[in-house]
Design a protein around this motif. Structure first.
Motif, PDB file in Angstrom:
ATOM      1  N   GLY A  62       0.804  -1.218   0.000  1.00 49.20           N
ATOM      2  CA  GLY A  62       0.000   0.000   0.000  1.00 49.20           C
ATOM      3  C   GLY A  62       0.832   1.259   0.000  1.00 49.20           C
ATOM      4  O   GLY A  62       0.331   2.331  -0.343  1.00 49.20           O
ATOM      5  N   MET A  63       2.116   1.145   0.382  1.00 46.00           N
ATOM      6  CA  MET A  63       3.018   2.295   0.376  1.00 46.00           C
ATOM      7  C   MET A  63       4.116   2.127  -0.674  1.00 46.00           C
ATOM      8  O   MET A  63       4.302   2.985  -1.539  1.00 46.00           O
ATOM      9  CB  MET A  63       3.641   2.510   1.762  1.00 46.00           C
ATOM     10  N   HIS A  64       4.823   0.998  -0.607  1.00 43.66           N
ATOM     11  CA  HIS A  64       5.923   0.765  -1.540  1.00 43.66           C
ATOM     12  C   HIS A  64       5.532  -0.153  -2.699  1.00 43.66           C
ATOM     13  O   HIS A  64       6.112  -0.066  -3.780  1.00 43.66           O
ATOM     14  CB  HIS A  64       7.117   0.141  -0.795  1.00 43.66           C
ATOM     15  N   VAL A  65       4.590  -1.047  -2.452  1.00 47.93           N
ATOM     16  CA  VAL A  65       4.068  -1.942  -3.490  1.00 47.93           C
ATOM     17  C   VAL A  65       2.553  -2.020  -3.327  1.00 47.93           C
ATOM     18  O   VAL A  65       2.024  -1.793  -2.233  1.00 47.93           O
ATOM     19  CB  VAL A  65       4.679  -3.364  -3.388  1.00 47.93           C
ATOM     20  N   ASP A  66       1.858  -2.337  -4.420  1.00 52.32           N
ATOM     21  CA  ASP A  66       0.394  -2.366  -4.359  1.00 52.32           C
ATOM     22  C   ASP A  66      -0.130  -3.590  -3.616  1.00 52.32           C
ATOM     23  O   ASP A  66      -1.092  -3.501  -2.846  1.00 52.32           O
ATOM     24  CB  ASP A  66      -0.188  -2.337  -5.780  1.00 52.32           C
ATOM     25  N   THR A  67       0.488  -4.744  -3.850  1.00 48.50           N
ATOM     26  CA  THR A  67       0.030  -5.994  -3.236  1.00 48.50           C
ATOM     27  C   THR A  67       1.234  -6.849  -2.849  1.00 48.50           C
ATOM     28  O   THR A  67       2.354  -6.601  -3.307  1.00 48.50           O
ATOM     29  CB  THR A  67      -0.850  -6.812  -4.206  1.00 48.50           C
ATOM     30  N   PHE A  68       0.998  -7.877  -2.040  1.00 48.26           N
ATOM     31  CA  PHE A  68       2.056  -8.837  -1.718  1.00 48.26           C
ATOM     32  C   PHE A  68       2.584  -9.480  -3.001  1.00 48.26           C
ATOM     33  O   PHE A  68       3.796  -9.639  -3.181  1.00 48.26           O
ATOM     34  CB  PHE A  68       1.522  -9.938  -0.794  1.00 48.26           C
ATOM     35  N   ALA A  69       1.660  -9.862  -3.893  1.00 46.38           N
ATOM     36  CA  ALA A  69       2.064 -10.525  -5.135  1.00 46.38           C
ATOM     37  C   ALA A  69       2.969  -9.625  -5.967  1.00 46.38           C
ATOM     38  O   ALA A  69       3.987 -10.086  -6.512  1.00 46.38           O
ATOM     39  CB  ALA A  69       0.822 -10.927  -5.939  1.00 46.38           C
ATOM     40  N   GLU A  87       1.775 -12.410   4.890  1.00 47.14           N
ATOM     41  CA  GLU A  87       0.682 -13.390   4.940  1.00 47.14           C
ATOM     42  C   GLU A  87       0.323 -13.823   3.530  1.00 47.14           C
ATOM     43  O   GLU A  87       0.281 -13.008   2.610  1.00 47.14           O
ATOM     44  CB  GLU A  87      -0.554 -12.806   5.630  1.00 47.14           C
ATOM     45  N   MET A  88       0.063 -15.109   3.375  1.00 48.18           N
ATOM     46  CA  MET A  88      -0.408 -15.647   2.102  1.00 48.18           C
ATOM     47  C   MET A  88      -1.930 -15.625   2.125  1.00 48.18           C
ATOM     48  O   MET A  88      -2.554 -16.477   2.764  1.00 48.18           O
ATOM     49  CB  MET A  88       0.135 -17.063   1.895  1.00 48.18           C
ATOM     50  N   ARG A  89      -2.507 -14.640   1.427  1.00 47.37           N
ATOM     51  CA  ARG A  89      -3.947 -14.427   1.531  1.00 47.37           C
ATOM     52  C   ARG A  89      -4.727 -14.870   0.297  1.00 47.37           C
ATOM     53  O   ARG A  89      -5.836 -15.370   0.414  1.00 47.37           O
ATOM     54  CB  ARG A  89      -4.233 -12.941   1.774  1.00 47.37           C
ATOM     55  N   GLU A  90      -4.182 -14.585  -0.900  1.00 54.09           N
ATOM     56  CA  GLU A  90      -4.951 -14.835  -2.106  1.00 54.09           C
ATOM     57  C   GLU A  90      -4.100 -15.577  -3.133  1.00 54.09           C
ATOM     58  O   GLU A  90      -2.873 -15.654  -3.009  1.00 54.09           O
ATOM     59  CB  GLU A  90      -5.501 -13.528  -2.693  1.00 54.09           C
ATOM     60  N   PRO A  91      -4.756 -16.141  -4.148  1.00 55.16           N
ATOM     61  CA  PRO A  91      -4.039 -16.986  -5.115  1.00 55.16           C
ATOM     62  C   PRO A  91      -2.824 -16.331  -5.762  1.00 55.16           C
ATOM     63  O   PRO A  91      -1.800 -17.004  -5.943  1.00 55.16           O
ATOM     64  CB  PRO A  91      -5.115 -17.312  -6.159  1.00 55.16           C
ATOM     65  N   LYS A  92      -2.912 -15.066  -6.123  1.00 55.66           N
ATOM     66  CA  LYS A  92      -1.777 -14.416  -6.795  1.00 55.66           C
ATOM     67  C   LYS A  92      -0.546 -14.391  -5.900  1.00 55.66           C
ATOM     68  O   LYS A  92       0.577 -14.640  -6.361  1.00 55.66           O
ATOM     69  CB  LYS A  92      -2.154 -12.998  -7.225  1.00 55.66           C
ATOM     70  N   THR A  93      -0.740 -14.101  -4.622  1.00 51.38           N
ATOM     71  CA  THR A  93       0.386 -14.101  -3.675  1.00 51.38           C
ATOM     72  C   THR A  93       0.951 -15.508  -3.530  1.00 51.38           C
ATOM     73  O   THR A  93       2.165 -15.715  -3.564  1.00 51.38           O
ATOM     74  CB  THR A  93      -0.052 -13.578  -2.303  1.00 51.38           C
ATOM     75  N   ILE A  94       0.070 -16.490  -3.345  1.00 54.21           N
ATOM     76  CA  ILE A  94       0.514 -17.871  -3.174  1.00 54.21           C
ATOM     77  C   ILE A  94       1.317 -18.323  -4.389  1.00 54.21           C
ATOM     78  O   ILE A  94       2.379 -18.942  -4.259  1.00 54.21           O
ATOM     79  CB  ILE A  94      -0.696 -18.795  -2.941  1.00 54.21           C
ATOM     80  N   GLU A  95       0.826 -17.991  -5.571  1.00 50.71           N
ATOM     81  CA  GLU A  95       1.519 -18.412  -6.793  1.00 50.71           C
ATOM     82  C   GLU A  95       2.910 -17.797  -6.885  1.00 50.71           C
ATOM     83  O   GLU A  95       3.880 -18.468  -7.234  1.00 50.71           O
ATOM     84  CB  GLU A  95       0.690 -18.019  -8.022  1.00 50.71           C
ATOM     85  N   GLN A  96       3.028 -16.506  -6.540  1.00 50.85           N
ATOM     86  CA  GLN A  96       4.330 -15.843  -6.602  1.00 50.85           C
ATOM     87  C   GLN A  96       5.280 -16.385  -5.532  1.00 50.85           C
ATOM     88  O   GLN A  96       6.484 -16.525  -5.770  1.00 50.85           O
ATOM     89  CB  GLN A  96       4.161 -14.330  -6.445  1.00 50.85           C
ATOM     90  N   GLY A 121      -3.854 -27.581   2.777  1.00 46.64           N
ATOM     91  CA  GLY A 121      -5.113 -27.665   2.055  1.00 46.64           C
ATOM     92  C   GLY A 121      -5.635 -26.300   1.654  1.00 46.64           C
ATOM     93  O   GLY A 121      -6.229 -26.136   0.583  1.00 46.64           O
ATOM     94  N   ARG A 122      -5.392 -25.307   2.496  1.00 42.89           N
ATOM     95  CA  ARG A 122      -5.849 -23.948   2.173  1.00 42.89           C
ATOM     96  C   ARG A 122      -5.099 -23.395   0.972  1.00 42.89           C
ATOM     97  O   ARG A 122      -5.674 -22.685   0.150  1.00 42.89           O
ATOM     98  CB  ARG A 122      -5.658 -23.040   3.388  1.00 42.89           C
ATOM     99  N   ILE A 123      -3.804 -23.704   0.883  1.00 39.66           N
ATOM    100  CA  ILE A 123      -3.020 -23.254  -0.271  1.00 39.66           C
ATOM    101  C   ILE A 123      -3.594 -23.845  -1.555  1.00 39.66           C
ATOM    102  O   ILE A 123      -3.871 -23.126  -2.526  1.00 39.66           O
ATOM    103  CB  ILE A 123      -1.544 -23.652  -0.105  1.00 39.66           C
TER     104      ILE A 123
END
Length: 234
Positions: A62-69, A87-96, A121-123
């Motif tokens: 939110g400051m230096h990058v838009d998202t974790f991914a 934190e691994m929250r959404e598919p794009k982050t998990i994939e990266q 299993g959540r991943i």
């Protein structure tokens, strides 16, 4: 854990169970013991590191990058040794994250889950079914450790850490690749595969760090969480 140089270290647990502190401790150990370039991606930044043998790059979502991914993807273009994803929250982050681990980086991240099977299993379950085979294979190849932790009332004061630690053996990697996560509990605690939660629970009770009442109550909770994790894996 301190010896790992590549792959994904996944730290699982419920809210308030010390996941971030475990991650910070691992990062601080690397910083103090070897020359490494470490990138942290957090929302928000919770801990300011001072460079020792290592060198930190700290970025806030939110400051230096838009998202974790986006932060991980940008980091892959830099000469990094270690990447911490808050934190691994959404598919794009998990994939990266899985991509970074597969490329040879040491990646440390946290996930909200009650037990080891639920965390893995959540991943996989974050993706639609047509992507499961690909994610399972990447996860099986890239995972280096899973730490599932809870903070229990100490017999003295404060709280004490009780953890299950999985190190993937050949059999465990095979289970992950096929996605048959209900088979995982058979292998956790076997030689070379880490420490099963109930054994650490008993160790804490034997050392009188927790009371036997806490042990007995937590053992019942553990069996319930494990049954729930196996149901979600199905």
């Amino acid at each position: 854990l301190k010896k790992l140089r590549s792959g994904l270290i996944l730290i699982a647990g419920a809210t308030g169970q010390g996941k971030t502190m475990t991650a910070v401790s691992l990062l601080d150990h690397i910083n103090a013991t070897r020359p490494a370039t470490l990138l942290t991606l957090e929302d928000p930044i919770e801990y300011i590191f001072e460079d020792k043998q290592g060198m930190f790059i700290q970025r806030e979502v939110g400051m230096h990058v838009d998202t974790f991914a986006d932060g991980v993807q940008a980091g892959l273009r830099e000469a990094l040794d270690v990447i911490y994803v808050g934190e691994m929250r959404e598919p794009k982050t998990i994939e990266q994250v899985l991509k970074a681990a597969e490329m040879g980086h040491l990646v440390i991240s946290t996930i909200h889950a009650e037990d080891t099977v639920s965390a893995l299993g959540r991943i996989i379950g974050s993706f639609t079914s047509e992507h499961h085979a690909r994610i399972q294979y990447t996860l099986g190849a890239g995972i280096s450790a899973v730490i599932t932790q809870r903070l229990l009332p100490s017999s003295r004061s404060g709280r004490v850490l009780c953890a299950e630690v999985l190190f993937p053996t050949t059999a465990i990697r095979s289970v992950l690749r096929t996605g048959e996560l209900t088979k995982l509990p058979i292998y956790i605690g076997q030689p070379g595969s880490g420490v099963i939660y109930r054994d650490h629970l008993q160790e804490l009770a034997d050392a009188r760090k927790i009371t036997r009442n806490v042990r007995d109550e937590e053992l019942v909770n553990y069996q319930s969480r494990r049954a729930g994790g196996e149901d979600s894996a199905r």
